[in-house]
Structure formats: structure tokens, C-alpha cells
Design an enzyme around this catalytic site. Structure first.
Site, mmCIF file in Angstrom:
data_model
loop_
_atom_site.group_PDB
_atom_site.id
_atom_site.type_symbol
_atom_site.label_atom_id
_atom_site.label_comp_id
_atom_site.label_asym_id
_atom_site.label_seq_id
_atom_site.Cartn_x
_atom_site.Cartn_y
_atom_site.Cartn_z
ATOM 1 C CG ASP A 107 -0.055 -0.127 2.481
ATOM 2 O OD1 ASP A 107 0.832 -0.797 2.614
ATOM 3 O OD2 ASP A 107 -0.528 0.948 3.517
ATOM 4 C CD GLU A 108 -0.876 4.663 3.028
ATOM 5 O OE1 GLU A 108 -1.669 5.203 3.579
ATOM 6 O OE2 GLU A 108 0.111 4.270 3.775
#
Length: 537
Positions: free
Chosen positions: A331-332
């Protein structure tokens, strides 16, 4: 003539083998047939039950018995005797009382290291009469654990007569979880949590029948875990003592096993990894731009592979994490550091990668290949699915946190899914009320029966930016119990007014068992100011 309770046992027994949204449709009519005029004083609410009007006393020489030899059950008996019988009883009852519980398990492990899995059958039936022995039947020892927890919640202490009793006997309970994966994420990277705190969390999870601890063990801020092949990795810890030895981790996974809880570690690849560079600076694109991980160094991929092999027991040592699943984050991923690194750009040209998204995908695919080679399935956060869709390994599980409607998209593409929608199930959002947690429905946007089967469960997430040892329990509880019922009980068990007194009672049970749960009507708590070591707060 067969009693209503016996009829329910015969008719509903096949449902013990159904662990999905699908089983709920069958149970609605059964609940009506069971004459459930009121809620059981239990959390989570059993799938179906009948209860009577009598109050049974508990015999002074109460015992747990089982005809099978089971190390796990023997330890569970000791554990639950301490939980249930905390007061000295004045009445010495020998007859016309509940003498004990007989536990019958049809599939007993022959080893001493049986671990739960995603497929573990946690069903059980429990009958409690006004006198004699209660009977607990289960397919597996872990199902028996769930039944022991239910029985423990039925026993109360009468302070007037100083004896233990069970109200509303006779009880006939048929129970099993709606979802296989019922989790809680704890984050020991943003704030270190001592081993004793983690074990206390595991204890409290078992009280609510949660069965997965998602351990977000490392992140940007710290790398507190011992890696024997790379001894400098935990130089990324906050301090010399805010670390986990491998012996610590063994003790945590064993503590979890004895409570029927799986431990799934998360090693985020390639983002959230600046702490990896404290011990091995080459893992970062540069000293001033420290994440995502640096693809231009072979060491990066060597460490990823060796780390995953070490924690899963592929490196001539028992597995630190025996579960079949690894969480590899994803993620991210902010690619700015790759854009500004000449070494990364040279590596991209050499490997015929045209975009930074291709580099991101390269890391994801590498983690999947390594995991597959060591017999592990991968869980990734939602962004991996959003970016790479149908190109992922078919065994991939996607954890949703950004958009709940993406659950429908993921399962429509044939992938399994875990629900952790942040607006409802992020516990670090301490303004989120328990009612919001309770009314969140994982299958809300999933309408096809086959797709429903791919929603394997959910997790509430206690991200650690504002959680340390001072507020860990009170951030998790009682709201996690609201999610626990959503993941265990029937879909139509969702009435807030009926839940509130049971949740209040469960909160009091937590307090009696040493878990400091927040008040139901309050969302205020003290919190540390941000990530950091204990001596920095």
C-alpha cells in the site's frame, strides 16, 4: 416425541460445516423455530439456541472432562477454571447441580503443535441442563475452545449465596462462525508493545472469538524484529530494549495457538520500509530519500527472500509464523525517491522497465514468487488490486480499506477478500462509535452467492500512531467486540438496542478478566502524541 431442542440439533447439524454468508439464509427460519423470544447473554450471539427458565447451581467439585488425550484442551481447562471461578464459594454442593462439562472432539490432533488454519472447523454444540454434566461437542479442538468460551460466559457468581450458577437452563446451542477470518490488526512499529501486552491482546481476542492477529510488526518508523541472517536489521528499533527476539515471537505464536488464534505477520514491500535502512543503508534509494525499497541493489531482493524464508521455517529452524499466509503490504507506494535516483533509473533501463509502476509491480510479483516457492499465500492491501487487477496470483487475498464497494470488484474478479473498511473498522479513529462498527456489513455490496463465498472475513485495525501501552486495550475494546459479533453471528443479528446490554455485559466481563475496556458511551481517551519510543512520550 422429539423435543424442539433435539429437533434443532438434528436438522441444523449440517450447517456446522458452512462458514460463509450463504449459511445465514438457512438460519433465519431456524431461529424462529428455536423460540428465541429474547437474546442470549452471550457475545458473540450463537447461530441458534434455545434456553429455559431454570437456574442451575454449579457443583463444588466442578470438572472439565474429555475422553481424548489433548494437550491443548488440558491447558484450556486450566485457563478457563481460573477465568470462571475467581471467588471462593461458600456452598458445598454435591448433587442437583452442574457437575462439569464433558468435551467430545471427533478429530483430535495426534501432535503437540497443532495450529489453526483458515479452513479450521470451529463449530460446536453445547447443552447445559439443571443438573449433571453439560456436554460440549466439536469437530476440532479449536471448536471446543469456542464452546468453552461460550460456557464460561454462562456461569455467574451469586454474591448473596456465594455460589456459582447458570441461569436460563436448559441451554441447547448450535454454533459456528459466519466468516472464517475474524481478525484484529495490531501495530508494533509506530509504538512498541511489550510481549506481555501482545499476549493480553490475544487473551482478549479469544473472549470475543476473534481468530486472527494480523501483526504489523515493522514499518517506516521502526524494525523491532530479530533477523538472524541479517543481525543489523533491528538497528531500526526505537531503542535497544524495544525489540522482539525470535524466542519472543515463538512464545507469542504459541500463546496464540493455545487460544485458537492464527498470527499473520506483515512485511510491507516495497513501501513503508525506511527502517530497513538503519542496519543496511543500501536498501534505501538514498540517505535522504529512504523509501520505497531500492530495486537497484541485489541485496534488497536477497534480504526479502531470506527474511521470508527465515520467518516461515525454511532456514533450518522452526517457523516463527507457521500460518500459511503472509501479508506483504503493497500500500501507499510513493515513487518520488525512485524518480530522483539515478541508480534506480539505470536499473530500470537495464531491466526494460518503462515506468515506476512497473517497478512497483516487479516488487509485488517478486514477493509473490518467493512466497509461492515456500508454500505461502499472500495477502496484499487494496492498492495492489487497484493497480494490477487480474494479473495477480489466483491465491492472492486482497484486504480492503479504502472503498467498501471494491469488495464487490475484487470478488467479481475471482479473488478472496478481507474487509477492513477504514471509515468503520479502523479502531485508531477513536471517534468511531461502537454502533458504527457493529452495523458495518462486509457483504453489503456483494449479491452473488458464489462471490459471497470469496469474502472470507474481516479485520478491525488498531494502527499504532496514537496507541501505546497506555491506551492499547481501551482503544481496541469494546468496539472490537462489535465487529467480532458481525463476523461470527448471523447477518440478521444486527439490532443495536439488543446488542447494547450484551456489549455492556461483555465489557464488564473484560474488566473482570483484567482487560481495560473503554465505556460504551465515551469516545474520549488519552493518547501519545505520535510515533516514538516509550521514553519519548
Amino acid at each position: 416425541m422429539m423435543s424442539m431442542a433435539a429437533l434443532l440439533l438434528v436438522c441444523l447439524f449440517p450447517l456446522l460445516f458452512m462458514n460463509s454468508c450463504e449459511a445465514q439464509r438457512v438460519l433465519s427460519d431456524a431461529a424462529e423455530a428455536g423460540s428465541q423470544s429474547s437474546q442470549a447473554p452471550l457475545l458473540p450471539q450463537p447461530q441458534t439456541f434455545t434456553m429455559g427458565l431454570d437456574t442451575a447451581s454449579v457443583c463444588s467439585m466442578f470438572v472439565f472432562r474429555t475422553p481424548q488425550r489433548s494437550e491443548l484442551l488440558m491447558k484450556a481447562f486450566q485457563h478457563y477454571k481460573k477465568l470462571i471461578f475467581g471467588h471462593e464459594s461458600r456452598m458445598k454442593l454435591k448433587s442437583n447441580c452442574v457437575k462439569g462439562v464433558v468435551i467430545i472432539v471427533s478429530d483430535v490432533s495426534t501432535t503437540h503443535n497443532l495450529y489453526p488454519s483458515l479452513e479450521t472447523n470451529e463449530s460446536y454444540t453445547l447443552t447445559v441442563s439443571k443438573s449433571g454434566y453439560a456436554t460440549l461437542k466439536a469437530i476440532t479442538e479449536f471448536g471446543a475452545l469456542r464452546g468453552l468460551e461460550t460456557f464460561s460466559q454462562l456461569v455467574t457468581f451469586n454474591f448473596t449465596h456465594k455460589l456459582y450458577q447458570v441461569s436460563n437452563t436448559p441451554w441447547n446451542i448450535i454454533d459456528f462462525p459466519r466468516f472464517q477470518h475474524r481478525g484484529l490488526l495490531i501495530d508494533t512499529a509506530r509504538h512498541f508493545q511489550p510481549v506481555t501486552n501482545i499476549k493480553r491482546v490475544l487473551d482478549s481476542m479469544a473472549y470475543a472469538k476473534l481468530n486472527v492477529m494480523h501483526w504489523h510488526i515493522v514499518d517506516t518508523q521502526s524494525f523491532p524484529m530479530e533477523v538472524r541472517k541479517y543481525p543489523n536489521m533491528w538497528e531500526g528499533a526505537y531503542s535497544f530494549w524495544e525489540r522482539y527476539t525470535q524466542e519472543d515471537i515463538y512464545s507469542i505464536t504459541e500463546h496464540a495457538r493455545l487460544r485458537g488464534i492464527r498470527v499473520i505477520p506483515e512485511f510491507d514491500i516495497p513501501g513503508h520500509a525506511a527502517s530497513w535502512c538503519a542496519g543496511y543503508p543500501d536498501l534505501c534509494p538514498s540517505s535522504t530519500c529512504t523509501q520505497p525499497l531500492n530495486p537497484s541493489k541485489n541485496l534488497t531482493f536477497e534480504i526479502i527472500e531470506d527474511l521470508l524464508k527465515e520467518v516461515t521455517g525454511q532456514a533450518d529452524a522452526p517457523p516463527l509464523f507457521p500460518d500459511r499466509f503472509l501479508h506483504l503490504g503493497g500500500d501507499e507506494v510513493n515513487v518520488t525517491c525512485w524518480e530522483t535516483s539515478s541508480a534506480v533509473n539505470r536499473w530500470m533501463r537495464k531491466n526494460n522497465l518503462d515506468s515506476y509502476e512497473d517497478v512497483y509491480k516487479h516488487f509485488v510479483q517478486y514477493g509473490h514468487r518467493v512466497s509461492e516457492s515456500i508454500g505461502r499465500n499472500v495477502i496484499n492491501w487494496e492498492e495492489v488490486s487497484n493497480n494490477f487487477g487480474n494479473t495477480l496470483n489466483s491465491n492472492t487475498v486482497i484486504q480492503i480499506w479504502i472503498s467498501q464497494i471494491n469488495i464487490a470488484n475484487v470478488v467479481r474478479n475471482g479473488y478472496r477478500c478481507i474487509d477492513s473498511y477504514e471509515n468503520h473498522w479502523y479502531l485508531d479513529w477513536h471517534r468511531t462509535k461502537w454502533q458504527t462498527v457493529y452495523t458495518h456489513e462486509p457483504c453489503k455490496f456483494v449479491h452473488n452467492k458464489d462471490d459471497e463465498k470469496l469474502v472470507i472475513g474481516g479485520e478491525v485495525c488498531a494502527w499504532g500512531e496514537y496507541i501505546d501501552g497506555s491506551d492499547l486495550d481501551s482503544t481496541i475494546w469494546p468496539r472490537a467486540a462489535a465487529a467480532a459479533e458481525r463476523l461470527w453471528s448471523r447477518r440478521d443479528v444486527n439490532d443495536i438496542d439488543s446488542m447494547e446490554p450484551r456489549l455492556a455485559s461483555f465489557r464488564c466481563l473484560l474488566h473482570r478478566r483484567g482487560i481495560t475496556s473503554s465505556p460504551l458511551q465515551s469516545d474520549a481517551r488519552r493518547e501519545p502524541f505520535g510515533p516514538g519510543g516509550c521514553n519519548m512520550q
